[in-house]
Design a protein around this motif. Structure first.
Motif, short mmCIF file in Angstrom:
data_model
loop_
_atom_site.label_atom_id
_atom_site.label_comp_id
_atom_site.label_asym_id
_atom_site.label_seq_id
_atom_site.Cartn_x
_atom_site.Cartn_y
_atom_site.Cartn_z
N ASP A 91 0.80 -1.22 0.00
CA ASP A 91 0.00 0.00 0.00
C ASP A 91 0.84 1.27 0.00
N MET A 92 2.13 1.17 0.30
CA MET A 92 3.00 2.35 0.22
C MET A 92 3.55 2.58 -1.17
N ARG A 93 3.56 1.53 -2.00
CA ARG A 93 4.13 1.65 -3.33
C ARG A 93 3.11 2.21 -4.32
N ALA A 94 3.59 2.61 -5.50
CA ALA A 94 2.71 3.18 -6.52
C ALA A 94 1.75 2.11 -7.04
N PRO A 95 0.51 2.49 -7.38
CA PRO A 95 -0.44 1.51 -7.93
C PRO A 95 0.03 0.89 -9.24
N THR A 96 0.99 1.53 -9.91
CA THR A 96 1.51 0.97 -11.16
C THR A 96 2.48 -0.18 -10.91
N SER A 97 2.80 -0.47 -9.65
CA SER A 97 3.77 -1.52 -9.34
C SER A 97 3.22 -2.89 -9.73
N THR A 98 4.07 -3.68 -10.37
CA THR A 98 3.73 -5.08 -10.61
C THR A 98 4.31 -5.91 -9.47
N ALA A 99 3.99 -7.20 -9.46
CA ALA A 99 4.53 -8.08 -8.43
C ALA A 99 6.06 -8.06 -8.44
N LEU A 100 6.66 -7.92 -9.63
CA LEU A 100 8.12 -7.90 -9.71
C LEU A 100 8.69 -6.64 -9.08
N ASP A 101 8.00 -5.52 -9.21
CA ASP A 101 8.46 -4.30 -8.54
C ASP A 101 8.44 -4.47 -7.03
N LEU A 102 7.46 -5.22 -6.53
CA LEU A 102 7.27 -5.35 -5.09
C LEU A 102 8.27 -6.29 -4.44
N ILE A 103 8.83 -7.23 -5.20
CA ILE A 103 9.74 -8.22 -4.60
C ILE A 103 11.21 -7.92 -4.88
N LYS A 104 11.51 -6.73 -5.37
CA LYS A 104 12.89 -6.40 -5.76
C LYS A 104 13.86 -6.44 -4.60
N ASN A 105 13.38 -6.30 -3.35
CA ASN A 105 14.28 -6.24 -2.21
C ASN A 105 14.36 -7.54 -1.44
N LEU A 106 13.80 -8.63 -1.96
CA LEU A 106 13.97 -9.93 -1.33
C LEU A 106 15.39 -10.43 -1.60
N PRO A 107 15.99 -11.17 -0.67
CA PRO A 107 17.42 -11.48 -0.78
C PRO A 107 17.78 -12.41 -1.92
N SER A 108 16.87 -13.31 -2.31
CA SER A 108 17.20 -14.32 -3.32
C SER A 108 17.09 -13.82 -4.74
#
Length: 781
Positions: free
Chosen positions: A129-146
């Motif tokens: 909910d803090m990210r832009a509505p244009t974010s895809t799932a890939l945008d949201l997981i960019k900071n996961l370690p793997s």
């Protein structure tokens, strides 16, 4: 049936794993119990894409979801009752639900407390909910370690590519509600971000009962919104860089009478222009969901999405083109001149897609349960590309997909043997088909492409059909001992597949079988400490779109890729911090990668065997005076175990690649994030680093390390009239405006190979889009 040779030692390890899984199942059946691990399932998607993405401009299916066990559990695990679905209402009044979620989260939702006996990495609704509505799932997981994620645009029109523990998203199950979804490069087709509850990744494992064919790299599952019990809705409007405008509206029915049925429907419209060169992109998307719960724990859910898009196909640069832009500002984008062969309207992706999944869970008498998850996706469209100049007239070439269809279902019968032991067996069926052709003709006088359907009907262009039919049987058991502190999960899946490819004059098919054992054990010492081990086998065969690029000949199909994976993990948490450490080891036989062949399309090639070893570490803090920090790091040592024959040479030659760093496998990735909240104000910043990596099998072309960053700022205002949660937020990407390559489009044999775009040699790359800012106004009502 054809059995593929394995690397020495893999067969014995596989046999040992199968026997051990069988023994554990037998012991558990006669002993104590475990909670039934219920899995969600979800439908497929298009465009097998890019290098790390899936295959070609063609829409190819993707893969499945994560174990039911991956869902967040209470801090102290308990024996589970028959599965029930907890409705997560979107209404702002549901404070208790939100609070319980946040109790499991660290780093402002960038990490979640997990208890499954395998690696799970999750971003929660709080962060989404803090990210832009244009974010895809890939945008949201960019900071996961793997994960190292590349995305070509910031408007949410496309997806991107994933590198995961030395593998790619081609080796992952990409899912919505547990059913196969779009390939990574086309993630925007699946679901709007406002309808995402969470995104979780299991980088080293996949559920036995998931419809997963390619999951050596694990599973990414997008969990869709559950309709609210109260009538209302959500709306937002976004405007930003690159002439971005986006509108979204979701309407909730609330409980419909006394039926127990509730539903929602949402629609979004997005428009922007290409950040590099000329081009206009448009996307229209609809999501629809229905939910019905019964008092005995039975549930039924339907999720349907429709996606229509027209976006300008990126001209992915070579290393030479990238450095020219970096040093001189001369770009590689599409032209705004209609008379130019590279005119942006003559480089378009046009696609329509329907996706559906309908998971059903029925609680039966005598401790039995039944699960059914059908899924379906159908897509149709084309990619237009310059076809050169003939007699002074510009030509257009098409990659035309007359139909891409994926249909399947998973059925599962579960039995709760006693309060500590649950057993289930099931059957998975899937049919995947693509019909593709390659018409071409004279470009229209105004620079737009001619009708590919007309050319298809009138010119009899060369075309291909390809597909596969898959049958799979599986069984699994989960047992809990020592007051549920010891959890043992064992399972076995056997997959039988018939794959085929055909042109108008010839057809070739092959049958394969694959055994997929799995064993995981977790032990919780007390409420703060947990250890686990996990081992499993996974395989991958080329997708239907991949196979559409292969000749109809016996030696055309790459051998199935097979992986054996082991994990050892440790978790710690208290009221201040959450820590998650995972050590992993992969052995991969017959590694399949994609070679970019231009026109937004890819072809599978085999590069022998590989070994990947390393560790992931995640640390996050609970909120302290409003601050919630997050950090993660991965170290990866991925090695090529085979020499590889270069088939691009006129006379195939051997590349002495054994012992070199594996392609698309950076040694180090690191992330840092910080969330701050104070009353209505919220902010989140993140920084990601990916180290240098090899992008050619010969190791003679490399991509340097890079840094990316994001920033989110916003404020929740007090309710006003019908607006229950008026919110304003600003989202920024690439704050420093750095010009960096974030990932190769695929794999090349050597740096001297002719580039697919015929603009140079070596690999093509995705580049981090320029600095962007997006402002959004939203409210629930």
């Amino acid at each position: 049936m054809t059995h593929h040779p394995r690397k020495p030692g893999l067969r014995s390890r596989l046999l040992a794993m199968s026997c051990l899984a069988g023994v554990v199942c037998s012991v558990a059946l006669s002993g104590a119990e475990t909670r039934a691990a219920t899995t969600t399932t979800t439908p497929p998607k298009r465009h097998a894409t890019s290098s790390t993405a899936a295959t070609s401009a063609a829409h190819a299916p993707a893969a499945p979801a994560a174990h039911a066990a991956t869902a967040a559990h209470p801090v102290t695990p308990r024996a589970a009752a028959p599965r029930t679905t907890v409705a997560r209402a979107a209404s702002p009044e549901d404070i208790s639900v939100v609070s319980s979620r946040q109790a499991l989260n660290g780093g402002g939702g960038m990490m979640r407390l997990e208890t499954a006996p395998h690696t799970v990495q999750t971003v929660a609704k709080e962060y989404i909910d803090m990210r832009a509505p244009t974010s895809t799932a890939l945008d949201l997981i960019k900071n996961l370690p793997s994960l190292s994620v590349s995305t070509p645009d910031t408007g949410g029109m496309q997806g991107g590519m994933i590198e995961v523990r030395g593998l790619t998203d081609l080796d992952m199950g990409l899912m919505v509600d547990g059913a196969p979804a779009a390939a990574a490069k086309y993630m925007a087709e699946d679901i709007d971000s406002e309808n995402l509850e969470e995104v979780n990744v299991t980088p080293g494992s996949s559920g036995i009962d998931l419809p997963v064919m390619s999951a050596a790299g694990g599973v990414m599952n997008e969990q869709s919104h559950i309709a609210s019990h109260k009538a209302g809705g959500l709306m937002d409007f976004s405007y930003g860089t690159n002439n971005l405008s986006r509108e979204f509206l979701r309407l909730e029915s609330g409980d419909i009478g006394n039926s127990g049925v509730r539903a929602y429907v949402s629609f979004s419209n997005t428009h922007d222009r290409a950040w590099m060169g000329a081009g206009i992109n448009e996307r229209r998307h609809l999501d629809f969901g229905v939910q019905k719960d019964w008092e005995n724990g039975s549930t039924a859910k339907v999720f349907v999405s429709w996606n229509n898009e027209n976006f300008t196909i990126d001209n992915y640069p070579t290393a030479q083109e990238f450095y020219t832009f970096k040093h001189t500002g001369q770009g590689w984008g599409r032209s705004a001149n209609p008379s130019d062969d590279n005119y942006w309207k003559n480089n378009k992706d046009h696609w329509n897609q329907v996706f559906l999944t309908a998971p059903l869970h029925i609680v039966l008498p005598a401790r039995f349960s039944f699960d059914l998850q059908p899924y379906f996706s159908f897509g149709q469209g084309w990619d237009a590309s310059p076809g050169g100049v003939v007699d002074g007239v510009n030509q257009t070439s098409f990659f035309l997909q007359n139909a891409t269809r994926q249909v399947g279902a998973v059925t599962k019968l579960g039995y709760q043997i006693d309060p500590h032991n649950a057993f289930s067996l099931g059957y998975w069926y899937e049919n995947n088909y693509t019909d593709q052709s390659y018409p071409s003709g004279a470009t229209n006088a105004d620079g737009t492409p001619p009708s590919p359907w007309y050319l298809y009907k009138t010119t009899s262009p060369y075309g291909q059909n390809a597909g596969y039919e898959l049958h799979s049987l599986f069984l699994q058991d989960t047992a809990k001992y020592l007051h549920d502190k010891l959890v043992i999960h064992a399972g076995f899946k056997f997959v039988m597949a018939n794959t085929w490819t055909a042109d108008p004059y010839n057809r070739y098919s092959t049958n394969t079988t694959e055994p997929l054992p799995q064993l995981s054990i977790g032990y919780t010492f007390n409420e703060h400490h947990q250890i686990y081990v996990n081992a499993e086998g996974d395989y991958r065969q080329p997708s239907a779109v991949d196979m559409g690029w292969l000749p109809t000949a016996p030696n055309a199909f790459p051998k199935n890729q097979y992986s054996i994976k082991e994990e050892l993990g440790y978790r710690y948490h208290d009221k201040y911090v959450i820590v998650d450490l995972a050590l992993f080891n992969y052995n991969v036989t017959n590694r399949i990668v994609n070679q970019y062949i231009g026109y937004n399309s890819f072809k599978p090639i085999s590069i022998g065997n590989q070994t990947m070893r390393g560790f992931d570490l995640m640390v996050s803090g609970r909120s302290i005076h409003g601050f919630s920090p997050y950090a993660s790091i991965e170290y990866l040592n991925a090695r090529q175990d085979s020499n590889v024959m270069d088939l691009n040479e006129a006379v195939p030659t051997l590349i002495h690649s054994k012992g070199t760093q594996a392609v698309m496998a950076p040694h180090v990735m690191a992330n840092f994030g910080l969330t701050y909240t104070y009353k209505g104000f919220f902010a989140n910043g993140s920084v990601h680093y990916t180290g240098a990596q090899s992008v050619s099998v010969a190791g003679d072309q490399r991509m340097p390390g890079y840094v990316t960053n994001t920033l989110s700022l916003g404020y929740h205002f007090k309710p006003f009239m019908f607006a229950k949660s008026p919110t304003f937020r600003l989202n920024f990407t690439n704050l420093t405006g750095s010009i960096v390559r974030t990932g190769p489009m695929g794999v090349v044999y050597r740096a001297t190979d002719q580039n697919a775009n015929t603009t140079g040699t070596g690999n093509s790359f995705m580049v981090e889009p320029r600095f962007t800012m997006t402002g959004t106004v939203s409210t629930a009502f």
